[in-house]
Design a protein around this motif. Structure first.
Motif, PDB file in Angstrom:
ATOM      1  N   ILE A 179      15.315 -38.973   0.306  1.00  0.00           N
ATOM      2  CA  ILE A 179      15.122 -40.067  -0.639  1.00  0.00           C
ATOM      3  C   ILE A 179      16.419 -40.856  -0.784  1.00  0.00           C
ATOM      4  O   ILE A 179      17.508 -40.286  -0.851  1.00  0.00           O
ATOM      5  N   SER A 180      16.288 -42.163  -0.801  1.00  0.00           N
ATOM      6  CA  SER A 180      17.469 -43.040  -0.889  1.00  0.00           C
ATOM      7  C   SER A 180      18.014 -43.076  -2.306  1.00  0.00           C
ATOM      8  O   SER A 180      17.279 -42.956  -3.282  1.00  0.00           O
ATOM      9  N   ARG A 181      19.328 -43.275  -2.378  1.00  0.00           N
ATOM     10  CA  ARG A 181      20.018 -43.369  -3.662  1.00  0.00           C
ATOM     11  C   ARG A 181      20.774 -44.690  -3.712  1.00  0.00           C
ATOM     12  O   ARG A 181      21.457 -45.039  -2.761  1.00  0.00           O
ATOM     13  N   TYR A 182      20.644 -45.384  -4.851  1.00  0.00           N
ATOM     14  CA  TYR A 182      21.292 -46.697  -4.995  1.00  0.00           C
ATOM     15  C   TYR A 182      21.960 -46.799  -6.353  1.00  0.00           C
ATOM     16  O   TYR A 182      21.488 -46.234  -7.340  1.00  0.00           O
ATOM     17  N   TYR A 189      12.659 -43.236  -9.339  1.00  0.00           N
ATOM     18  CA  TYR A 189      11.766 -44.326  -9.695  1.00  0.00           C
ATOM     19  C   TYR A 189      10.736 -44.504  -8.585  1.00  0.00           C
ATOM     20  O   TYR A 189      11.051 -44.364  -7.402  1.00  0.00           O
ATOM     21  N   VAL A 190       9.502 -44.795  -8.982  1.00  0.00           N
ATOM     22  CA  VAL A 190       8.371 -44.789  -8.051  1.00  0.00           C
ATOM     23  C   VAL A 190       7.559 -46.076  -8.160  1.00  0.00           C
ATOM     24  O   VAL A 190       7.790 -46.901  -9.041  1.00  0.00           O
ATOM     25  N   THR A 191       6.555 -46.203  -7.281  1.00  0.00           N
ATOM     26  CA  THR A 191       5.704 -47.393  -7.288  1.00  0.00           C
ATOM     27  C   THR A 191       4.377 -47.182  -8.001  1.00  0.00           C
ATOM     28  O   THR A 191       3.763 -48.146  -8.448  1.00  0.00           O
ATOM     29  N   VAL A 232      12.479 -49.983  -4.138  1.00  0.00           N
ATOM     30  CA  VAL A 232      11.550 -48.957  -4.622  1.00  0.00           C
ATOM     31  C   VAL A 232      10.161 -49.182  -4.018  1.00  0.00           C
ATOM     32  O   VAL A 232       9.512 -48.243  -3.558  1.00  0.00           O
ATOM     33  N   ILE A 233       9.714 -50.424  -3.985  1.00  0.00           N
ATOM     34  CA  ILE A 233       8.395 -50.732  -3.418  1.00  0.00           C
ATOM     35  C   ILE A 233       8.347 -50.399  -1.932  1.00  0.00           C
ATOM     36  O   ILE A 233       7.409 -49.759  -1.460  1.00  0.00           O
ATOM     37  N   ASN A 234       9.355 -50.795  -1.182  1.00  0.00           N
ATOM     38  CA  ASN A 234       9.357 -50.558   0.263  1.00  0.00           C
ATOM     39  C   ASN A 234       9.451 -49.078   0.619  1.00  0.00           C
ATOM     40  O   ASN A 234       8.882 -48.641   1.613  1.00  0.00           O
ATOM     41  N   GLU A 235      10.166 -48.302  -0.181  1.00  0.00           N
ATOM     42  CA  GLU A 235      10.376 -46.890   0.131  1.00  0.00           C
ATOM     43  C   GLU A 235       9.414 -45.961  -0.606  1.00  0.00           C
ATOM     44  O   GLU A 235       9.343 -44.785  -0.289  1.00  0.00           O
ATOM     45  N   ALA A 279       9.673 -44.568  -3.360  1.00  0.00           N
ATOM     46  CA  ALA A 279      10.451 -43.902  -4.407  1.00  0.00           C
ATOM     47  C   ALA A 279      11.925 -43.984  -4.040  1.00  0.00           C
ATOM     48  O   ALA A 279      12.276 -44.012  -2.863  1.00  0.00           O
ATOM     49  N   ALA A 280      12.769 -44.051  -5.051  1.00  0.00           N
ATOM     50  CA  ALA A 280      14.212 -44.088  -4.831  1.00  0.00           C
ATOM     51  C   ALA A 280      14.906 -43.546  -6.072  1.00  0.00           C
ATOM     52  O   ALA A 280      14.371 -43.612  -7.176  1.00  0.00           O
ATOM     53  N   ILE A 281      16.098 -43.030  -5.880  1.00  0.00           N
ATOM     54  CA  ILE A 281      16.916 -42.585  -7.007  1.00  0.00           C
ATOM     55  C   ILE A 281      17.877 -43.720  -7.335  1.00  0.00           C
ATOM     56  O   ILE A 281      18.584 -44.217  -6.462  1.00  0.00           O
ATOM     57  N   LEU A 282      17.869 -44.125  -8.605  1.00  0.00           N
ATOM     58  CA  LEU A 282      18.761 -45.194  -9.069  1.00  0.00           C
ATOM     59  C   LEU A 282      19.784 -44.602 -10.021  1.00  0.00           C
ATOM     60  O   LEU A 282      19.446 -43.847 -10.931  1.00  0.00           O
TER      61      LEU A 282
END
Length: 111
Positions: free
Chosen positions: A22-25, A63-65, A39-42, A44-47
Motif C-alpha cells: 500500500i502506498s504512503r503519502y 483511506y479508501v474509495t 486514493v481513487i486510482n489505488e 486505498a492509500a495511507i496518508l
C-alpha cells in the motif's frame, strides 16, 4: 517433492506481498485533488500529516474509495485530511460499524 514445496512456498509469499504494497503519502505536500486522485486510482492509500494538537506528532490512517475496501465489521466514513491547498480535504476511511436495532445496514458513501 522438494520442488513442489518450494514452488508452493514461493506462491504463498507472492500472494501475501500485495497487502504490504500500500502506498504512503504526505497529504500536506499534495493538493486535495491529487490526494483524492491517488486514493481513487489505488483503491486505498495511507496518508500522513502533522497533528494540530501535539507538536511533532505525525498522524496517519488508511483511506479508501468505498465500503468494499474495509473489513466486514467496518464501513467507509467521511473524513478530512489537511492538504497543501485545503485544510479539510474530504476522503473516506474505515470506521467500526455497530448495527442499531431496526437499522438499514451500513451507510454506502463513495468518493
Amino acid at each position: 517433492m522438494r520442488l513442489q514445496a518450494i514452488t508452493a512456498l514461493a506462491l504463498a509469499c507472492g500472494l501475501g506481498s500485495p497487502a504490504l504494497a500500500i502506498s504512503r503519502y504526505n497529504s500536506t505536500q499534495m493538493s486535495c485533488e491529487a490526494v483524492r486522485e491517488r486514493v481513487i486510482n489505488e483503491g486505498a492509500a495511507i496518508l500522513r500529516y502533522p497533528s494540530t494538537r501535539v507538536a511533532g506528532m505525525t498522524l496517519y490512517d488508511r483511506y479508501v474509495t468505498r465500503n468494499a475496501a474495509c473489513e466486514q465489521h467496518e464501513y467507509a466514513a467521511r473524513s478530512y485530511v489537511p492538504t497543501k491547498d485545503n485544510p479539510r480535504c474530504p476522503v473516506l476511511n474505515c470506521q467500526d460499524y455497530e448495527p442499531r436495532p431496526g437499522g438499514f445496514g451500513k451507510p454506502n458513501l463513495r468518493f
